[in-house]
Scaffold this motif. Sequence first.
Motif, PDB file in Angstrom:
ATOM      1  N   TYR A 124      36.497  76.359  51.918  1.00 37.81           N
ATOM      2  CA  TYR A 124      35.808  75.112  51.614  1.00 37.81           C
ATOM      3  C   TYR A 124      36.160  74.055  52.660  1.00 37.81           C
ATOM      4  O   TYR A 124      35.272  73.405  53.215  1.00 37.81           O
ATOM      5  N   GLU A 125      37.450  73.873  52.938  1.00 40.21           N
ATOM      6  CA  GLU A 125      37.889  72.868  53.914  1.00 40.21           C
ATOM      7  C   GLU A 125      37.342  73.173  55.310  1.00 40.21           C
ATOM      8  O   GLU A 125      36.918  72.281  56.028  1.00 40.21           O
ATOM      9  N   LEU A 137      39.686  77.820  48.691  1.00 41.86           N
ATOM     10  CA  LEU A 137      39.889  76.411  49.028  1.00 41.86           C
ATOM     11  C   LEU A 137      39.995  76.201  50.539  1.00 41.86           C
ATOM     12  O   LEU A 137      39.473  75.206  51.067  1.00 41.86           O
ATOM     13  N   PRO A 190      36.416  71.629  45.387  1.00 41.59           N
ATOM     14  CA  PRO A 190      37.718  72.170  44.953  1.00 41.59           C
ATOM     15  C   PRO A 190      37.934  72.115  43.441  1.00 41.59           C
ATOM     16  O   PRO A 190      38.603  72.975  42.877  1.00 41.59           O
TER      17      PRO A 190
END
Length: 182
Positions: free
Chosen positions: A111-112, A108, A125
């Motif tokens: 990803y951000e 996660l 997510p």
Amino acid sequence: MATQTPTTEESKPFSVLFVCLGNICRSPAAEAVFTHFVRRGGFESKFRIDSAGTIGYHEGNPADSRMRAASKRRGIEVTSISRPIRPSDFREFDLILAMDLQNRDDILSAYERWRTKEPLPEDGPRKVKMMCSYCKRHKESEVPDPYYGGPQGFEKVLDILEDACESLLDFILRENSHIAIS
């Protein structure tokens, strides 16, 4: 009688990515176990299955020899080559399964970080789930890392993965009825 043409979504293989830390023990084993169940059900053309690690330290290496040996004793061949997770995985995979909470948090976070540099799907997510959330017989919330343990650790991981992968396949088939048809 007219036959219905499958939509792009229905004809596209359902894609599953298994992720652990180094992509040499748990995630390649999960990839192999899930592939085993998919083949046994005759659904090979309906799935795309891969694995990755949250780090690239082992990139290009085969799975740990102890995991390959333990899997082989169960009739499951682990053949994947380690690679790190990449931004395109959030576009290409329908489901991303983390082996433990740290893996999930790392996925996660990546990803951000990546989405500040390139467009990624908003549902990225939501694609990330815990592997053990699919277990029916085992109560663990995480797949333990067997790397520094003895042979029994690899067997325990395979027991958990067989439980989770069998239920995972059932879940995907239930939620995507077009996969089981044809």
